[in-house]
Write a protein that holds these residues in place. Structure first.
Motif, PDB file in Angstrom:
ATOM      1  N   ASP A  17      37.038  46.786  40.146  1.00 21.66           N
ATOM      2  CA  ASP A  17      37.582  47.021  38.901  1.00 21.66           C
ATOM      3  C   ASP A  17      39.175  48.013  39.157  1.00 21.66           C
ATOM      4  O   ASP A  17      40.058  47.735  38.330  1.00 21.66           O
ATOM      5  CB  ASP A  17      36.745  47.999  38.284  1.00 21.66           C
ATOM      6  CG  ASP A  17      35.663  47.210  37.601  1.00 21.66           C
ATOM      7  OD1 ASP A  17      35.814  46.007  37.258  1.00 21.66           O
ATOM      8  OD2 ASP A  17      34.556  47.795  37.247  1.00 21.66           O
ATOM      9  N   ALA A  18      38.976  48.988  40.125  1.00 18.29           N
ATOM     10  CA  ALA A  18      40.209  49.637  40.172  1.00 18.29           C
ATOM     11  C   ALA A  18      41.326  48.929  40.803  1.00 18.29           C
ATOM     12  O   ALA A  18      42.458  49.337  40.523  1.00 18.29           O
ATOM     13  CB  ALA A  18      39.908  50.835  41.476  1.00 18.29           C
ATOM     14  N   ALA A  19      41.004  47.704  41.534  1.00 13.88           N
ATOM     15  CA  ALA A  19      42.101  47.224  42.082  1.00 13.88           C
ATOM     16  C   ALA A  19      42.549  45.912  41.196  1.00 13.88           C
ATOM     17  O   ALA A  19      43.879  45.324  41.343  1.00 13.88           O
ATOM     18  CB  ALA A  19      41.794  46.513  43.419  1.00 13.88           C
ATOM     19  N   GLY A  20      41.701  45.570  40.415  1.00 18.22           N
ATOM     20  CA  GLY A  20      42.131  44.453  39.289  1.00 18.22           C
ATOM     21  C   GLY A  20      42.075  43.129  39.993  1.00 18.22           C
ATOM     22  O   GLY A  20      42.751  42.012  39.628  1.00 18.22           O
ATOM     23  N   GLN A  21      41.401  42.924  41.167  1.00 20.24           N
ATOM     24  CA  GLN A  21      41.265  41.658  42.066  1.00 20.24           C
ATOM     25  C   GLN A  21      39.949  41.644  42.710  1.00 20.24           C
ATOM     26  O   GLN A  21      39.435  42.694  43.113  1.00 20.24           O
ATOM     27  CB  GLN A  21      42.336  41.469  42.705  1.00 20.24           C
ATOM     28  CG  GLN A  21      42.662  42.438  43.868  1.00 20.24           C
ATOM     29  CD  GLN A  21      44.040  42.203  44.744  1.00 20.24           C
ATOM     30  OE1 GLN A  21      44.937  41.385  44.498  1.00 20.24           O
ATOM     31  NE2 GLN A  21      44.078  43.273  45.692  1.00 20.24           N
ATOM     32  N   PRO A  22      39.546  40.557  43.380  1.00 20.65           N
ATOM     33  CA  PRO A  22      38.308  40.786  44.118  1.00 20.65           C
ATOM     34  C   PRO A  22      38.666  41.358  45.523  1.00 20.65           C
ATOM     35  O   PRO A  22      39.861  41.528  45.777  1.00 20.65           O
ATOM     36  CB  PRO A  22      38.203  39.124  44.570  1.00 20.65           C
ATOM     37  CG  PRO A  22      38.822  38.566  43.557  1.00 20.65           C
ATOM     38  CD  PRO A  22      40.099  39.218  42.957  1.00 20.65           C
ATOM     39  N   PHE A  23      37.594  42.182  46.026  1.00 21.53           N
ATOM     40  CA  PHE A  23      37.878  43.196  46.717  1.00 21.53           C
ATOM     41  C   PHE A  23      36.583  43.419  47.759  1.00 21.53           C
ATOM     42  O   PHE A  23      35.937  44.205  47.590  1.00 21.53           O
ATOM     43  CB  PHE A  23      38.180  44.660  46.213  1.00 21.53           C
ATOM     44  CG  PHE A  23      38.949  45.622  47.308  1.00 21.53           C
ATOM     45  CD1 PHE A  23      38.460  45.869  48.675  1.00 21.53           C
ATOM     46  CD2 PHE A  23      40.149  46.047  46.876  1.00 21.53           C
ATOM     47  CE1 PHE A  23      38.896  46.789  49.163  1.00 21.53           C
ATOM     48  CE2 PHE A  23      40.688  46.888  47.828  1.00 21.53           C
ATOM     49  CZ  PHE A  23      40.293  47.151  48.888  1.00 21.53           C
ATOM     50  N   PRO A  24      36.286  42.295  48.734  1.00 18.64           N
ATOM     51  CA  PRO A  24      35.234  42.384  49.433  1.00 18.64           C
ATOM     52  C   PRO A  24      35.294  43.664  50.450  1.00 18.64           C
ATOM     53  O   PRO A  24      36.502  44.016  50.620  1.00 18.64           O
ATOM     54  CB  PRO A  24      35.277  41.129  50.251  1.00 18.64           C
ATOM     55  CG  PRO A  24      36.254  40.074  49.662  1.00 18.64           C
ATOM     56  CD  PRO A  24      36.912  41.025  48.896  1.00 18.64           C
ATOM     57  N   LEU A  25      34.123  44.241  50.592  1.00 22.90           N
ATOM     58  CA  LEU A  25      34.235  45.508  51.378  1.00 22.90           C
ATOM     59  C   LEU A  25      34.770  45.474  52.754  1.00 22.90           C
ATOM     60  O   LEU A  25      35.348  46.292  53.272  1.00 22.90           O
ATOM     61  CB  LEU A  25      32.825  46.131  51.483  1.00 22.90           C
ATOM     62  CG  LEU A  25      32.098  46.696  50.132  1.00 22.90           C
ATOM     63  CD1 LEU A  25      30.860  47.211  50.256  1.00 22.90           C
ATOM     64  CD2 LEU A  25      33.262  47.821  49.470  1.00 22.90           C
ATOM     65  N   ALA A  26      34.399  44.399  53.223  1.00 25.54           N
ATOM     66  CA  ALA A  26      35.038  44.059  54.881  1.00 25.54           C
ATOM     67  C   ALA A  26      36.664  44.139  54.779  1.00 25.54           C
ATOM     68  O   ALA A  26      36.934  44.511  56.015  1.00 25.54           O
ATOM     69  CB  ALA A  26      34.432  42.608  55.263  1.00 25.54           C
ATOM     70  N   THR A  27      37.285  43.759  53.740  1.00 27.52           N
ATOM     71  CA  THR A  27      38.741  43.987  53.780  1.00 27.52           C
ATOM     72  C   THR A  27      39.120  45.503  53.484  1.00 27.52           C
ATOM     73  O   THR A  27      40.301  45.700  53.738  1.00 27.52           O
ATOM     74  CB  THR A  27      39.433  43.205  52.672  1.00 27.52           C
ATOM     75  OG1 THR A  27      38.908  43.842  51.210  1.00 27.52           O
ATOM     76  CG2 THR A  27      38.943  41.730  52.507  1.00 27.52           C
ATOM     77  N   LEU A  28      38.328  46.249  53.520  1.00 20.46           N
ATOM     78  CA  LEU A  28      38.516  47.636  53.431  1.00 20.46           C
ATOM     79  C   LEU A  28      38.586  48.206  54.771  1.00 20.46           C
ATOM     80  O   LEU A  28      39.394  49.165  54.912  1.00 20.46           O
ATOM     81  CB  LEU A  28      37.478  48.338  52.634  1.00 20.46           C
ATOM     82  CG  LEU A  28      37.819  50.118  52.528  1.00 20.46           C
ATOM     83  CD1 LEU A  28      39.109  50.361  51.728  1.00 20.46           C
ATOM     84  CD2 LEU A  28      36.483  50.438  51.773  1.00 20.46           C
ATOM     85  N   GLU A  29      37.953  47.780  55.617  1.00 14.93           N
ATOM     86  CA  GLU A  29      37.924  48.331  57.033  1.00 14.93           C
ATOM     87  C   GLU A  29      39.141  48.473  57.689  1.00 14.93           C
ATOM     88  O   GLU A  29      39.439  49.365  58.363  1.00 14.93           O
ATOM     89  CB  GLU A  29      36.899  47.446  58.055  1.00 14.93           C
ATOM     90  CG  GLU A  29      35.583  47.681  57.770  1.00 14.93           C
ATOM     91  CD  GLU A  29      34.624  46.781  58.351  1.00 14.93           C
ATOM     92  OE1 GLU A  29      34.865  46.444  59.637  1.00 14.93           O
ATOM     93  OE2 GLU A  29      33.356  46.268  58.048  1.00 14.93           O
TER      94      GLU A  29
END
Length: 103
Positions: A65-77
């Motif tokens: 919601d905050a990014a406005g796009q898909p955001f798998p948690l693994a991409t946060l690492e």
């Protein structure tokens, strides 16, 4: 003023500051996912510390919601420089930072 004892009880991520969009999305998602928590957000330009006492969580849904796009948690690492406390994945949908073992 935060005492040394209080600082020892803080948990949460340290996010690289190289991508302001990721920093903004993570910060907003954590605010949404932890509405009644006193957050400490320290912006040091090169990195941002986002901490709370004893427990902090972030969900994939809030990040998206905050990014406005898909955001798998693994991409946060790759954006995480470090973190305080312990880190636990809850499935593919949630991250918890916590002070003590809960199991």
């Amino acid at each position: 003023m935060t005492t040394t004892a209080d600082q020892a009880k803080l948990v949460g991520p340290v996010v690289r500051g190289f991508d302001p969009d990721i920093v903004a999305a993570v910060t907003e998602a954590i605010r949404v996912d932890n509405p009644d928590v006193a957050l400490t957000i320290d912006d040091h330009a090169g990195y941002v510390r986002i901490h709370a006492p004893r427990f902090l969580r972030v969900t994939r849904a809030s990040l998206e919601d905050a990014a406005g796009q898909p955001f798998p948690l693994a991409t946060l690492e790759p954006a995480l420089v470090a973190f305080a406390g312990r880190l636990r994945y809850v499935g593919d949908d949630e991250l918890h930072w916590y002070l003590d073992r809960e199991d």
